[in-house]
Structure formats: C-alpha cells, structure tokens
Design an enzyme around this catalytic site. Structure first.
Site, PDB file in Angstrom:
ATOM      1  N   GLU A  35       0.850  -1.196   0.000  1.00 30.72           N
ATOM      2  CA  GLU A  35       0.000   0.000   0.000  1.00 30.72           C
ATOM      3  C   GLU A  35       0.883   1.242   0.000  1.00 30.72           C
ATOM      4  O   GLU A  35       1.839   1.333   0.756  1.00 30.72           O
ATOM      5  CB  GLU A  35      -0.905  -0.049   1.250  1.00 30.72           C
ATOM      6  CG  GLU A  35      -1.547   1.261   1.661  1.00 30.72           C
ATOM      7  CD  GLU A  35      -2.468   1.874   0.602  1.00 30.72           C
ATOM      8  OE1 GLU A  35      -3.253   1.140  -0.027  1.00 30.72           O
ATOM      9  OE2 GLU A  35      -2.381   3.110   0.407  1.00 30.72           O
ATOM     10  N   GLN A  36       0.493   2.216  -0.829  1.00 29.49           N
ATOM     11  CA  GLN A  36       1.330   3.425  -0.961  1.00 29.49           C
ATOM     12  C   GLN A  36       1.359   4.292   0.292  1.00 29.49           C
ATOM     13  O   GLN A  36       2.369   4.930   0.603  1.00 29.49           O
ATOM     14  CB  GLN A  36       0.857   4.259  -2.150  1.00 29.49           C
ATOM     15  CG  GLN A  36      -0.526   4.861  -1.964  1.00 29.49           C
ATOM     16  CD  GLN A  36      -0.948   5.759  -3.122  1.00 29.49           C
ATOM     17  OE1 GLN A  36      -0.199   5.979  -4.057  1.00 29.49           O
ATOM     18  NE2 GLN A  36      -2.158   6.278  -3.062  1.00 29.49           N
ATOM     19  N   ARG A 109     -16.637   4.201   6.649  1.00 34.85           N
ATOM     20  CA  ARG A 109     -15.594   3.555   5.833  1.00 34.85           C
ATOM     21  C   ARG A 109     -14.343   3.234   6.649  1.00 34.85           C
ATOM     22  O   ARG A 109     -13.745   2.185   6.482  1.00 34.85           O
ATOM     23  CB  ARG A 109     -15.192   4.469   4.669  1.00 34.85           C
ATOM     24  CG  ARG A 109     -16.228   4.590   3.587  1.00 34.85           C
ATOM     25  CD  ARG A 109     -15.722   5.533   2.519  1.00 34.85           C
ATOM     26  NE  ARG A 109     -14.584   4.951   1.836  1.00 34.85           N
ATOM     27  CZ  ARG A 109     -14.663   4.361   0.651  1.00 34.85           C
ATOM     28  NH1 ARG A 109     -15.815   4.296   0.018  1.00 34.85           N
ATOM     29  NH2 ARG A 109     -13.598   3.848   0.091  1.00 34.85           N
ATOM     30  N   TYR A 215     -28.154   8.347   5.849  1.00 36.25           N
ATOM     31  CA  TYR A 215     -28.374   7.188   6.714  1.00 36.25           C
ATOM     32  C   TYR A 215     -27.452   7.282   7.913  1.00 36.25           C
ATOM     33  O   TYR A 215     -26.449   8.001   7.886  1.00 36.25           O
ATOM     34  CB  TYR A 215     -28.167   5.867   5.952  1.00 36.25           C
ATOM     35  CG  TYR A 215     -26.871   5.746   5.170  1.00 36.25           C
ATOM     36  CD1 TYR A 215     -25.678   5.369   5.792  1.00 36.25           C
ATOM     37  CD2 TYR A 215     -26.844   5.990   3.803  1.00 36.25           C
ATOM     38  CE1 TYR A 215     -24.500   5.234   5.071  1.00 36.25           C
ATOM     39  CE2 TYR A 215     -25.665   5.865   3.066  1.00 36.25           C
ATOM     40  CZ  TYR A 215     -24.498   5.486   3.709  1.00 36.25           C
ATOM     41  OH  TYR A 215     -23.325   5.360   2.995  1.00 36.25           O
ATOM     42  N   ASP A 293     -12.145  -0.820  -8.017  1.00 36.96           N
ATOM     43  CA  ASP A 293     -12.261   0.381  -8.851  1.00 36.96           C
ATOM     44  C   ASP A 293     -11.197   0.438  -9.943  1.00 36.96           C
ATOM     45  O   ASP A 293     -11.362   1.145 -10.931  1.00 36.96           O
ATOM     46  CB  ASP A 293     -12.123   1.640  -7.980  1.00 36.96           C
ATOM     47  CG  ASP A 293     -13.446   2.048  -7.329  1.00 36.96           C
ATOM     48  OD1 ASP A 293     -14.415   1.263  -7.422  1.00 36.96           O
ATOM     49  OD2 ASP A 293     -13.495   3.136  -6.730  1.00 36.96           O
TER      50      ASP A 293
HETATM   51  C1  LIG Z   1     -19.865   9.368  -3.062  1.00 31.17           C
HETATM   52  C2  LIG Z   1     -19.565   7.900  -3.032  1.00 31.17           C
HETATM   53  C3  LIG Z   1     -20.397   7.024  -2.316  1.00 31.17           C
HETATM   54  C4  LIG Z   1     -20.142   5.639  -2.323  1.00 31.17           C
HETATM   55  N1  LIG Z   1     -20.992   4.819  -1.644  1.00 31.17           N
HETATM   56  C5  LIG Z   1     -20.818   3.464  -1.728  1.00 31.17           C
HETATM   57  C6  LIG Z   1     -21.718   2.557  -1.053  1.00 31.17           C
HETATM   58  O1  LIG Z   1     -22.646   2.976  -0.345  1.00 31.17           O
HETATM   59  N2  LIG Z   1     -21.520   1.214  -1.197  1.00 31.17           N
HETATM   60  C7  LIG Z   1     -20.486   0.715  -1.956  1.00 31.17           C
HETATM   61  O2  LIG Z   1     -20.363  -0.524  -2.064  1.00 31.17           O
HETATM   62  N3  LIG Z   1     -19.603   1.545  -2.586  1.00 31.17           N
HETATM   63  C8  LIG Z   1     -19.743   2.897  -2.496  1.00 31.17           C
HETATM   64  N4  LIG Z   1     -18.865   3.726  -3.121  1.00 31.17           N
HETATM   65  C9  LIG Z   1     -17.774   3.142  -3.943  1.00 31.17           C
HETATM   66  C10 LIG Z   1     -16.583   2.703  -3.139  1.00 31.17           C
HETATM   67  O3  LIG Z   1     -16.140   3.752  -2.317  1.00 31.17           O
HETATM   68  C11 LIG Z   1     -15.423   2.256  -4.050  1.00 31.17           C
HETATM   69  O4  LIG Z   1     -15.930   1.519  -5.128  1.00 31.17           O
HETATM   70  C12 LIG Z   1     -14.419   1.376  -3.263  1.00 31.17           C
HETATM   71  O5  LIG Z   1     -13.796   2.130  -2.255  1.00 31.17           O
HETATM   72  C13 LIG Z   1     -13.363   0.783  -4.197  1.00 31.17           C
HETATM   73  O6  LIG Z   1     -12.431   0.033  -3.433  1.00 31.17           O
HETATM   74  P1  LIG Z   1     -10.989  -0.295  -4.009  1.00 31.17           P
HETATM   75  O7  LIG Z   1     -10.316  -1.061  -2.919  1.00 31.17           O
HETATM   76  O8  LIG Z   1     -11.106  -0.870  -5.365  1.00 31.17           O
HETATM   77  O9  LIG Z   1     -10.282   1.119  -4.205  1.00 31.17           O
HETATM   78  P2  LIG Z   1      -9.865   2.217  -3.126  1.00 31.17           P
HETATM   79  O10 LIG Z   1     -10.799   2.222  -1.968  1.00 31.17           O
HETATM   80  O11 LIG Z   1      -9.698   3.488  -3.891  1.00 31.17           O
HETATM   81  O12 LIG Z   1      -8.438   1.723  -2.598  1.00 31.17           O
HETATM   82  C14 LIG Z   1      -7.277   1.765  -3.415  1.00 31.17           C
HETATM   83  C15 LIG Z   1      -6.050   1.678  -2.524  1.00 31.17           C
HETATM   84  O13 LIG Z   1      -4.901   1.586  -3.364  1.00 31.17           O
HETATM   85  C16 LIG Z   1      -3.897   2.473  -2.889  1.00 31.17           C
HETATM   86  N5  LIG Z   1      -3.044   2.861  -4.037  1.00 31.17           N
HETATM   87  C17 LIG Z   1      -3.363   3.685  -5.061  1.00 31.17           C
HETATM   88  N6  LIG Z   1      -2.325   3.788  -5.918  1.00 31.17           N
HETATM   89  C18 LIG Z   1      -1.332   3.011  -5.432  1.00 31.17           C
HETATM   90  C19 LIG Z   1      -0.004   2.705  -5.885  1.00 31.17           C
HETATM   91  N7  LIG Z   1       0.514   3.235  -7.016  1.00 31.17           N
HETATM   92  N8  LIG Z   1       0.752   1.852  -5.147  1.00 31.17           N
HETATM   93  C20 LIG Z   1       0.260   1.299  -3.990  1.00 31.17           C
HETATM   94  N9  LIG Z   1      -0.996   1.561  -3.513  1.00 31.17           N
HETATM   95  C21 LIG Z   1      -1.770   2.410  -4.240  1.00 31.17           C
HETATM   96  C22 LIG Z   1      -4.688   3.637  -2.317  1.00 31.17           C
HETATM   97  O14 LIG Z   1      -3.918   4.398  -1.395  1.00 31.17           O
HETATM   98  C23 LIG Z   1      -5.860   2.905  -1.640  1.00 31.17           C
HETATM   99  O15 LIG Z   1      -5.560   2.520  -0.327  1.00 31.17           O
HETATM  100  C24 LIG Z   1     -19.047   5.116  -3.073  1.00 31.17           C
HETATM  101  C25 LIG Z   1     -18.186   5.987  -3.763  1.00 31.17           C
HETATM  102  C26 LIG Z   1     -18.429   7.380  -3.738  1.00 31.17           C
HETATM  103  C27 LIG Z   1     -17.499   8.307  -4.474  1.00 31.17           C
END
Ligand SMILES: Cc1cc2nc3c(=O)[nH]c(=O)nc-3n(C[C@H](O)[C@H](O)[C@H](O)COP(=O)(O)OP(=O)(O)OC[C@H]3O[C@@H](n4cnc5c(N)ncnc54)[C@H](O)[C@@H]3O)c2cc1C
Length: 399
Positions: A35-36, A109, A215, A293
C-alpha cells in the site's frame, strides 16, 4: 496442497485489496499487500454493505465486528424531492436477512477498513510501498516500488483504485471519465438532528438534476449524507476537495425541509468529482489481474462500488484455490470470466440511475414513479435479487 505455497502480491490496501487478501489468506495462499500510504486512512464517509457483500465479510469472520460498528437500517426509502412523498419503501432489517440470508449494514468507511486491517497479519501489510512497475517472466512476476523495494510473486493483483497505476502498466493509459456529477459528502452528529426524529432508514430523495442520500452510521451516533448534483465539468486538480456548506445548501434550494435541515447542520463537507470508466474488455494478462475500482470504477448510484470489489476478492480466491497451481493464468482468466460481465452490468445500471434519479418533473418522471410504485424496480427485492442474492464465492462451472 501445492497451491497453498503460491505467493500472491496485491497492490492497494483499500476495501477491495484487503478483502481479497483476507479471502486468499483463508484459502491458504501466501499473500502480501503493498500500500502506498504510510498509514491506512479512509475518508470520513459512510458506505452501505448490501447482503451480497456482507455474506463475504461474514464468511471472513467479520460478522461480530460488522454488527458492532454498523447500523442495520429498517428500510430503504426512496422519496420525492419537494413534498417527501414515498416512491418506494423496501423493508430491510430482519426482512432482508430472511430474504437474502445476510444483513444490509451501514458503516463508516474507516471502521470497515480498520476491521479488515485488524483481521490481517500486520507483517503481511507493507505500507509506504508505491507501485512503480511490473514484469511478467512467464513463471513469476517481478514488481518494483518507488521506495526501491523489489519482489517476485506467483500472481499479481492490482487493487489500487480508480486512478490505478497497475491498470496503466498492464493495459496502457486511459483516464477515468468525469460523469457530469459532483457529490458533497459528510457526517453530522445525530444529536444535532434529534428534532427531525429521522427513522433508521436509508433515505434517497430524488429530484431534477440532483439526489440526496442519508443514513446513520456508528451505532446511530452520526448521520452520513451524500448530496449529488449534476455539474458540467470538474476543473479542479484533485478529485476530492473541502467545499463550502453554503454552496451545497444553495444547490438544494426549494427541497424538502428535512434535506435542508440535514445540510444546514453540517460543519464540514467535501466535494468529490464523480468519475467512472466504461467496462473493460479484459482484466487479466498472464499472471496479473485487476480488481475493484481499478477495473470497474462506477457511479455510486447502485451503492455497489465497494460491494463489487468485495465480491471480486471472494471469486478470485475461490478461482485460484480451485485452479491448478501450475496454471495461474488460467485461474485468473476464470476469475475474469465470472466477474467482468457482472461488474459491467452493475457499472451500466449505476450510470443509468444518474438519468433515472435526476429526471425533471414531467411525463418521464411520472412513468418512473409509477414503475417504482409497482414494486418491480430500484431497490424492491424483486429488482435486486440478481445483485443482492449472489454468492461470489461459488465458482463451479455453471455457477
Ligand atoms: C460518493 C460515493 C459514495 C459511495 N458509496 C458506496 C456505497 O454505499 N456502497 C459501496 O459498495 N460503494 C460505495 N462507493 C464506492 C466505493 O467507495 C469504491 O468503489 C471502493 O472504495 C473501491 O475500493 P478499491 O479497494 O477498489 O479502491 P480504493 O478504496 O480506492 O483503494 C485503493 C487503494 O490503493 C492504494 N493505491 C493507489 N495507488 C497506489 C499505488 N501506485 N501503489 C500502492 N498503492 C496504491 C490507495 O492508497 C488505496 O488505499 C461510493 C463511492 C463514492 C465516491
């Protein structure tokens, strides 16, 4: 078993990366997360965990933590923007558990991220490691990090979020798309809103060009809100910025007093430019793949971004566990074939909800409201059966 020795490297310690890591660890793999950030941090905002995701978190041993930190809403309640008329009211609470077998939970979160991190061995989480590059050598993958660290692994998973560097390394550059929406988000102490007697519901207020969601989280101590507003462009450099509460309030001029009262009680808000991506043709190359994502960023209008990332981790672990350790690329292709069509469907549905939720008053809005009243769309059990009833840990042929 031979596969138990396989080493898996995950870049990104967010909700998706850590859930995948725990799923892989439970399946017996030698998994490490890079993790970065130097400290794991999350934005102050809530998230909805629907039964398709809580099912997986329960399986990973997090049922107790989820119950302790979360709020189980009694209903999903969609309402009209001005007079508050009910458009759809779906019972959740014990009913959703009876229907899907697992609860719907609302959490902060940061609480969810802490629960995942506390369940994962600290020596396997490598903070301060920013991904720099990867090379597939055929029988293993080499990874390098900006701090100079280099590692080798049998399989490599990019879980580094919407601006994914891993995706760029594997598939070339493609920027996420601004969706024409911004989201003001924040948390309000519930005591400050006691006079509103807010029910323990997830409420979604729908109106022309906007919608508003609120909520409870943290044992009903805080009310989480998300105020979504159509906006033509996003000219800022960062994708999340501190914002002026008055600006958010002005955007909801004329809306129901409950919506305005919640916004009026806010001390601090952040505005997010909402970006998504079109579904990809492919997530995996050789011994490398993507999740969360990084490969299926979506609008939050199905409340499924994190839930789909959580599902990814469960399917990935099951595919690697069931596959041959000699054929990791085959297991990753199987993972992709199970996950990509489903995540793409949720991405598309989330995008469609932007139009649907934000219809101006008129014939199309009336048609939408009539569909909702029939109980066959949106968050009616019938409409979300395919989504909330799914078990992402089942990967047998024909599943
Ligand atoms: C307004 C809003 C409301 C939302 N509500 C919901 C909800 O109610 N329910 C739901 O299921 N989802 C919801 N989401 C979506 C959800 O927040 C994301 O889809 C989810 O956090 C994606 O998880 P992830 O682990 O793929 O990415 P992230 O949570 O973005 O995590 C990525 C990680 O990778 C790390 N990283 C990035 N680049 C590097 C690199 N080069 N090297 C090493 N590490 C790196 C980052 O620091 C981070 O820790 C919402 C989103 C928004 C914007």
């Amino acid at each position: 078993m031979a596969h138990q020795a396989s080493a898996i490297a995950i870049v990104g310690g967010g909700i998706g990366g850590l859930t995948a890591a725990l799923s892989l660890l439970h399946a017996g793999f030698d998994v490490h997360v890079y993790e970065q950030m130097k400290d794991l941090r999350e934005v102050g905002a809530g998230i909805q965990i629907s039964p398709n995701a809580s099912r997986i978190l329960h399986r990973l041993g997090l049922a107790g933590k989820l119950a302790a930190m979360g709020v189980r809403p009694l209903a999903w309640h969609q309402r009209r923007w001005d007079d508050g008329r009910t458009l759809l009211h779906t019972p959740l609470g014990e009913t959703v558990e009876a229907v899907f077998g697992f609860p719907h939970v609302q959490v902060h979160r940061a609480d969810l991220l802490n629960a995942l991190r506390d369940s994962f061995p600290a020596e396997r989480l490598h903070l301060g490691h920013r991904f720099a590059g990867c090379t597939d050598r055929g029988d293993h993958v080499e990874l390098s990090f900006e701090n100079g660290a280099r590692i080798t692994s049998d399989a490599f998973v990019g879980a580094d979020g919407i601006h994914s560097a891993v995706r760029r390394a594997l598939f070339g550059d493609a920027s996420p798309r601004f969706t024409g929406c911004v989201a003001y988000r924040g948390l309000v102490p519930a005591a400050r809103l006691a006079h509103l007697r807010l029910p323990v519901e997830s409420q979604v207020w729908m109106g022309p060009g906007k919608h508003f969601v609120h909520y409870y989280v943290q044992n009903q101590a805080l009310v989480n809100f998300v105020a979504i507003v159509d906006q033509d462009d996003w000219a800022r450099e960062s994708w999340i910025e501190p914002a002026d509460v008055a600006q958010a309030l002005a955007a909801f001029e004329g809306w129901h007093p409950q919506v305005r009262a919640i916004l009026g009680a806010v001390d601090e808000t952040f505005v997010w430019g909402l970006f998504d991506r079109s579904p990809m043709a492919q997530w995996s190359v050789g011994r490398s793949t993507l999740l969360g994502d990084s490969c299926h960023a979506m609008l939050p209008f199905m409340a499924q971004g994190a839930a789909q990332a959580i599902e990814d981790g469960a399917t990935l672990a099951a595919c690697l566990a069931k596959g041959s350790p000699q054929d990791i690329p085959g297991a990753l292709r199987r993972y992709e074939s199970l996950r990509l069509p489903r995540a793409s469907r949720v991405q598309t549905a989330s995008r469609e909800n932007k139009t649907r939720f934000h219809l101006p008053d008129g014939p199309q809005q009336q048609e939408r409201d009539a569909q909702m009243a029939s109980g066959s769309t949106d968050w009616s059990f019938k409409a979300v059966q395919w989504l909330h009833g799914h078990d992402a840990g089942i990967v047998e042929e024909g599943a």
